[in-house]
Design a protein around this motif. Structure first.
Motif, PDB file in Angstrom:
ATOM      1  N   UNK A  42      35.308  48.864  38.801  1.00 13.03           N
ATOM      2  CA  UNK A  42      35.218  49.862  39.854  1.00 13.03           C
ATOM      3  C   UNK A  42      36.254  49.517  40.902  1.00 13.03           C
ATOM      4  N   UNK A  43      37.197  50.416  41.112  1.00 20.52           N
ATOM      5  CA  UNK A  43      38.245  50.124  42.077  1.00 20.52           C
ATOM      6  C   UNK A  43      38.999  48.869  41.685  1.00 20.52           C
ATOM      7  N   UNK A  44      39.082  47.912  42.600  1.00 21.58           N
ATOM      8  CA  UNK A  44      39.832  46.681  42.351  1.00 21.58           C
ATOM      9  C   UNK A  44      38.929  45.529  41.937  1.00 21.58           C
ATOM     10  N   UNK A  45      37.735  45.853  41.470  1.00 27.59           N
ATOM     11  CA  UNK A  45      36.779  44.820  41.073  1.00 27.59           C
ATOM     12  C   UNK A  45      36.422  44.968  39.602  1.00 27.59           C
ATOM     13  N   UNK A  46      36.494  43.864  38.869  1.00 29.76           N
ATOM     14  CA  UNK A  46      36.061  43.843  37.470  1.00 29.76           C
ATOM     15  C   UNK A  46      34.943  42.826  37.336  1.00 29.76           C
ATOM     16  N   UNK A  47      33.891  43.217  36.647  1.00 29.22           N
ATOM     17  CA  UNK A  47      32.778  42.318  36.370  1.00 29.22           C
ATOM     18  C   UNK A  47      32.761  42.041  34.876  1.00 29.22           C
ATOM     19  N   UNK A  48      32.946  40.781  34.499  1.00 27.15           N
ATOM     20  CA  UNK A  48      32.892  40.377  33.098  1.00 27.15           C
ATOM     21  C   UNK A  48      31.434  40.222  32.701  1.00 27.15           C
ATOM     22  N   UNK A  49      30.967  41.072  31.797  1.00 25.87           N
ATOM     23  CA  UNK A  49      29.551  41.108  31.446  1.00 25.87           C
ATOM     24  C   UNK A  49      29.140  39.963  30.531  1.00 25.87           C
ATOM     25  N   UNK A  50      30.100  39.321  29.897  1.00 30.28           N
ATOM     26  CA  UNK A  50      29.789  38.183  29.032  1.00 30.28           C
ATOM     27  C   UNK A  50      29.728  36.876  29.819  1.00 30.28           C
ATOM     28  N   UNK A  51      30.737  36.678  30.664  1.00 36.05           N
ATOM     29  CA  UNK A  51      30.866  35.395  31.354  1.00 36.05           C
ATOM     30  C   UNK A  51      30.253  35.387  32.758  1.00 36.05           C
ATOM     31  N   UNK A  52      29.756  36.551  33.218  1.00 40.45           N
ATOM     32  CA  UNK A  52      29.213  36.666  34.582  1.00 40.45           C
ATOM     33  C   UNK A  52      30.279  36.270  35.601  1.00 40.45           C
ATOM     34  N   UNK A  53      31.513  36.737  35.350  1.00 35.90           N
ATOM     35  CA  UNK A  53      32.646  36.413  36.206  1.00 35.90           C
ATOM     36  C   UNK A  53      33.082  37.651  36.980  1.00 35.90           C
ATOM     37  N   UNK A  54      33.354  37.457  38.269  1.00 33.55           N
ATOM     38  CA  UNK A  54      33.889  38.508  39.116  1.00 33.55           C
ATOM     39  C   UNK A  54      35.389  38.312  39.239  1.00 33.55           C
ATOM     40  N   UNK A  55      36.166  39.361  38.940  1.00 35.88           N
ATOM     41  CA  UNK A  55      37.622  39.294  39.013  1.00 35.88           C
ATOM     42  C   UNK A  55      38.109  40.328  40.015  1.00 35.88           C
ATOM     43  N   UNK A  56      38.920  39.890  40.955  1.00 35.63           N
ATOM     44  CA  UNK A  56      39.512  40.808  41.919  1.00 35.63           C
ATOM     45  C   UNK A  56      40.917  41.157  41.442  1.00 35.63           C
ATOM     46  N   UNK A  57      41.204  42.451  41.312  1.00 34.46           N
ATOM     47  CA  UNK A  57      42.526  42.895  40.893  1.00 34.46           C
ATOM     48  C   UNK A  57      43.442  43.017  42.097  1.00 34.46           C
ATOM     49  N   UNK A  58      44.681  42.575  41.951  1.00 34.46           N
ATOM     50  CA  UNK A  58      45.692  42.790  42.974  1.00 34.46           C
ATOM     51  C   UNK A  58      46.658  43.823  42.424  1.00 34.46           C
ATOM     52  N   UNK A  59      46.352  45.093  42.689  1.00 34.55           N
ATOM     53  CA  UNK A  59      47.142  46.169  42.093  1.00 34.55           C
ATOM     54  C   UNK A  59      48.518  46.294  42.737  1.00 34.55           C
ATOM     55  N   UNK A  60      48.666  45.818  43.990  1.00 36.62           N
ATOM     56  CA  UNK A  60      49.958  45.895  44.647  1.00 36.62           C
ATOM     57  C   UNK A  60      50.961  44.971  43.964  1.00 36.62           C
ATOM     58  N   UNK A  61      50.488  43.806  43.522  1.00 33.67           N
ATOM     59  CA  UNK A  61      51.365  42.843  42.856  1.00 33.67           C
ATOM     60  C   UNK A  61      51.258  42.951  41.336  1.00 33.67           C
ATOM     61  N   UNK A  62      50.407  43.901  40.883  1.00 32.49           N
ATOM     62  CA  UNK A  62      50.223  44.135  39.448  1.00 32.49           C
ATOM     63  C   UNK A  62      49.701  42.894  38.730  1.00 32.49           C
ATOM     64  N   UNK A  63      48.811  42.156  39.404  1.00 31.59           N
ATOM     65  CA  UNK A  63      48.183  41.000  38.778  1.00 31.59           C
ATOM     66  C   UNK A  63      46.833  41.439  38.244  1.00 31.59           C
ATOM     67  N   UNK A  64      46.623  41.288  36.963  1.00 41.22           N
ATOM     68  CA  UNK A  64      45.378  41.746  36.364  1.00 41.22           C
ATOM     69  C   UNK A  64      44.294  40.685  36.462  1.00 41.22           C
ATOM     70  N   UNK A  65      44.571  39.512  35.978  1.00 36.90           N
ATOM     71  CA  UNK A  65      43.566  38.455  36.010  1.00 36.90           C
ATOM     72  C   UNK A  65      44.244  37.141  36.388  1.00 36.90           C
ATOM     73  N   UNK A  66      43.769  36.539  37.452  1.00 34.97           N
ATOM     74  CA  UNK A  66      44.262  35.224  37.842  1.00 34.97           C
ATOM     75  C   UNK A  66      43.113  34.252  37.630  1.00 34.97           C
ATOM     76  N   UNK A  67      43.225  33.425  36.607  1.00 32.67           N
ATOM     77  CA  UNK A  67      42.109  32.593  36.166  1.00 32.67           C
ATOM     78  C   UNK A  67      41.488  31.793  37.293  1.00 32.67           C
ATOM     79  N   UNK A  68      42.350  31.184  38.133  1.00 33.95           N
ATOM     80  CA  UNK A  68      41.801  30.318  39.161  1.00 33.95           C
ATOM     81  C   UNK A  68      41.068  31.085  40.263  1.00 33.95           C
ATOM     82  N   UNK A  69      41.288  32.399  40.321  1.00 33.20           N
ATOM     83  CA  UNK A  69      40.620  33.203  41.341  1.00 33.20           C
ATOM     84  C   UNK A  69      39.373  33.909  40.821  1.00 33.20           C
TER      85      UNK A  69
END
Length: 232
Positions: free
Chosen positions: A128-155
């Motif tokens: 939803x928007x710039x937020x992705x919720x991984x349903x398997x790993x229970x991980x929250x991922x914030x997208x940085x659409x301005x820099x076109x970064x999809x997934x930054x593991x450490x974040x």
């Protein structure tokens, strides 16, 4: 059946691609310039075939505007074959790049591979928007659409079980106001003897985890909460 939006000012190129794709698994929707393409684009489009040199607004700017709202797959199709043009396309958020002239079979194969790979990635994700919720790993991922970064593991942010369930419940009911009582009944159970302050506590924790996107969770005074998702 997948749906592709082809933004290309040359009708012969659009016809060439559409004739091949329409006999396969990808339906092609045509737009003859960037403005028309942006007006047509919606959540039903699975992939965008985008030319660079077009009148009015070029493909780079179209890509930039698309990336400000959508994560739809984008394949650039251009006669510009120089490395700097391709690098610029990727910097703006392209998923692939193919130069003219090209065989429709090669373009189709690239598109289908991207679509199938993307489908697998999305299967266990809720976005939803710039937020992705991984349903398997229970991980929250914030997208940085301005820099076109999809997934930054450490974040990536690991959520507790209750945080995960609450965030998923909010995201799956985007735009729907959820009362504290409904949230309690759904996530804590009907036999829970606490009060709505438990919900408030977890909402506060989720907002902290969401950082600058904490406003995605809106408070409805004297009622509960609603997940807004996109910027207001």
């Amino acid at each position: 059946m997948y749906k592709a939006l082809m933004i290309e000012d040359h009708k012969e190129v659009r016809d060439f691609v559409k004739e091949y794709f329409d006999h396969k698994e990808i339906e092609v929707i045509e737009a003859q310039n960037g403005y028309e393409g942006l007006a047509i684009l919606d959540d039903t489009i699975d992939i965008i075939l985008l030319d660079i040199m077009m009148p009015g607004i070029d493909g780079y700017e179209v890509c930039k505007q698309i990336r400000s709202q959508y994560n739809t797959l984008i394949v650039f199709i251009s006669a510009l074959s120089e490395d700097e043009n391709q690098l610029k396309a990727y910097e703006y958020g392209a998923d692939d790049y193919i130069t003219k002239p090209f065989k429709p079979s090669l373009l189709y194969a690239k598109c289908l591979a991207l679509l199938k790979r993307n489908k697998k990635i999305k299967t266990n994700q809720l976005q939803s928007g710039k937020v992705i919720l991984d349903l398997d790993k229970h991980i929250l991922v914030i997208l940085d659409l301005d820099k076109h970064i999809l997934v930054i593991e450490e974040n990536n942010i690991a959520l507790t079980d209750k945080e995960f369930k609450l965030l998923r419940y909010l995201m799956e009911n985007q735009g729907i106001v959820l009362s504290r009582e409904k949230i309690l009944d759904t996530l804590w159970g009907y036999d829970y003897y606490g009060d709505g302050r438990a919900v408030d506590t977890y909402i506060k924790r989720l907002r902290k985890r969401l950082g600058k996107y904490s406003y995605y969770i809106q408070t409805i005074v004297k009622t509960g909460y609603v997940w807004k998702g996109e910027e207001l």
